[in-house]
Each structure stands twice: as C-alpha cells, then as structure tokens.
Design a protein around this motif. Structure first.
Motif, PDB file in Angstrom:
ATOM      1  N   MET A 221       0.858  -1.171  -0.131  1.00 41.32           N
ATOM      2  CA  MET A 221       0.108   0.006   0.120  1.00 41.32           C
ATOM      3  C   MET A 221       0.911   1.405   0.305  1.00 41.32           C
ATOM      4  O   MET A 221       0.828   1.924  -0.988  1.00 41.32           O
ATOM      5  CB  MET A 221      -0.753   0.010   1.146  1.00 41.32           C
ATOM      6  CG  MET A 221      -1.896   1.037   1.122  1.00 41.32           C
ATOM      7  SD  MET A 221      -3.246   0.628   2.535  1.00 41.32           S
ATOM      8  CE  MET A 221      -4.196   2.128   2.501  1.00 41.32           C
TER       9      MET A 221
ATOM     10  N   GLY B  41       4.230   1.115   0.018  1.00 41.97           N
ATOM     11  CA  GLY B  41       5.500   0.903  -0.577  1.00 41.97           C
ATOM     12  C   GLY B  41       5.771   1.423  -2.050  1.00 41.97           C
ATOM     13  O   GLY B  41       4.557   1.816  -2.739  1.00 41.97           O
ATOM     14  N   ILE B  42       6.838   1.354  -2.729  1.00 42.62           N
ATOM     15  CA  ILE B  42       7.054   1.378  -4.022  1.00 42.62           C
ATOM     16  C   ILE B  42       7.256   0.026  -4.828  1.00 42.62           C
ATOM     17  O   ILE B  42       7.749  -0.838  -4.571  1.00 42.62           O
ATOM     18  CB  ILE B  42       8.466   2.175  -4.183  1.00 42.62           C
ATOM     19  CG1 ILE B  42       8.487   3.369  -3.517  1.00 42.62           C
ATOM     20  CG2 ILE B  42       8.896   2.404  -5.609  1.00 42.62           C
ATOM     21  CD1 ILE B  42       9.903   4.043  -3.359  1.00 42.62           C
ATOM     22  N   SER B  43       6.419   0.138  -5.819  1.00 42.88           N
ATOM     23  CA  SER B  43       5.995  -1.153  -6.856  1.00 42.88           C
ATOM     24  C   SER B  43       7.338  -0.997  -7.538  1.00 42.88           C
ATOM     25  O   SER B  43       8.097  -0.364  -8.025  1.00 42.88           O
ATOM     26  CB  SER B  43       4.737  -1.055  -7.439  1.00 42.88           C
ATOM     27  OG  SER B  43       4.845  -0.208  -8.664  1.00 42.88           O
ATOM     28  N   ILE B  44       7.643  -2.382  -8.415  1.00 44.41           N
ATOM     29  CA  ILE B  44       8.543  -2.502  -9.460  1.00 44.41           C
ATOM     30  C   ILE B  44       8.428  -1.616 -10.562  1.00 44.41           C
ATOM     31  O   ILE B  44       9.347  -1.112 -11.076  1.00 44.41           O
ATOM     32  CB  ILE B  44       8.678  -4.025  -9.905  1.00 44.41           C
ATOM     33  CG1 ILE B  44       9.748  -4.241 -10.700  1.00 44.41           C
ATOM     34  CG2 ILE B  44       7.310  -4.310 -10.596  1.00 44.41           C
ATOM     35  CD1 ILE B  44      11.023  -4.338  -9.906  1.00 44.41           C
ATOM     36  N   TRP B  45       7.111  -1.267 -10.986  1.00 44.03           N
ATOM     37  CA  TRP B  45       6.857  -0.447 -12.071  1.00 44.03           C
ATOM     38  C   TRP B  45       7.354   1.063 -11.804  1.00 44.03           C
ATOM     39  O   TRP B  45       7.718   1.618 -12.664  1.00 44.03           O
ATOM     40  CB  TRP B  45       5.480  -0.403 -12.536  1.00 44.03           C
ATOM     41  CG  TRP B  45       5.126  -1.666 -13.053  1.00 44.03           C
ATOM     42  CD1 TRP B  45       4.315  -2.669 -12.519  1.00 44.03           C
ATOM     43  CD2 TRP B  45       5.633  -2.254 -14.341  1.00 44.03           C
ATOM     44  NE1 TRP B  45       4.328  -3.762 -13.293  1.00 44.03           N
ATOM     45  CE2 TRP B  45       4.803  -3.495 -14.546  1.00 44.03           C
ATOM     46  CE3 TRP B  45       6.464  -1.887 -15.480  1.00 44.03           C
ATOM     47  CZ2 TRP B  45       5.339  -4.520 -15.431  1.00 44.03           C
ATOM     48  CZ3 TRP B  45       6.816  -2.612 -16.250  1.00 44.03           C
ATOM     49  CH2 TRP B  45       6.012  -3.955 -16.384  1.00 44.03           C
ATOM     50  N   GLN B  46       7.157   1.553 -10.566  1.00 38.88           N
ATOM     51  CA  GLN B  46       7.602   2.610 -10.337  1.00 38.88           C
ATOM     52  C   GLN B  46       9.023   2.952 -10.057  1.00 38.88           C
ATOM     53  O   GLN B  46       9.694   3.855 -10.637  1.00 38.88           O
ATOM     54  CB  GLN B  46       6.929   3.372  -8.802  1.00 38.88           C
ATOM     55  CG  GLN B  46       5.568   3.432  -8.880  1.00 38.88           C
ATOM     56  CD  GLN B  46       4.953   3.403  -7.416  1.00 38.88           C
ATOM     57  OE1 GLN B  46       5.541   2.958  -6.552  1.00 38.88           O
ATOM     58  NE2 GLN B  46       3.746   4.138  -7.240  1.00 38.88           N
TER      59      GLN B  46
END
Length: 80
Positions: free
Chosen positions: A1, A3-8
């Motif tokens: 929620m 956190g930073i996702s891989i796409w970002q």
C-alpha cells in the motif's frame, strides 16, 4: 500500500538514464566502486595497524617489567 512497486522503480530508472546517460552513470558507478574498495582497504590497514600497536605495547610492558626486576636486584645487591 505505502511501498514502491517494481513499475515505479522502472520508471525512475528510465528517467535517470535519460537525464544522465549511460556513460555518465557507468563513470559514477566506477567511481563509487573505487571509493568503496579504498574504504575497505583503509579499514583493513587500520585494523592491522591497531593490532601491531597493541603488540608493541605488550612488548614494552614486558620489557619494562623485566627492567624493574633487574633494578630491584641491583638495589638489593647494593644494600647488602
């Protein structure tokens, strides 16, 4: 929620590559790697220097202890 996702992370990496270029990033990476190696080497040198100084202190203590014994013996002989 939160956190930073891989796409970002991928989008951030692409922007950084576009801004600085691959050659400049490669140079920065090499400089950073050299700095880390130099830091590790200096830390190892400091540890070995500290160990040597501790050994020298122990040797000096042993030498001063034996000198104290010899001076005590000479004083006893002089008094007798």
């Amino acid at each position: 929620m939160g956190g930073i996702s891989i796409w970002q992370l991928v989008i951030i990496a692409v922007i950084v590559i576009l801004l600085f270029g691959t050659k400049k990033l490669r140079g920065i990476g090499g400089d950073l790697g050299g700095a880390i190696k130099g830091f590790k080497k200096s830390m190892q040198d400091d540890e070995t220097t500290a160990e040597k100084s501790e050994q020298q202190l122990e040797n000096q203590k042993d030498a001063s202890f034996s000198n104290e014994k010899s001076t005590e013996k000479t004083k006893e002989k002089d008094q007798a």
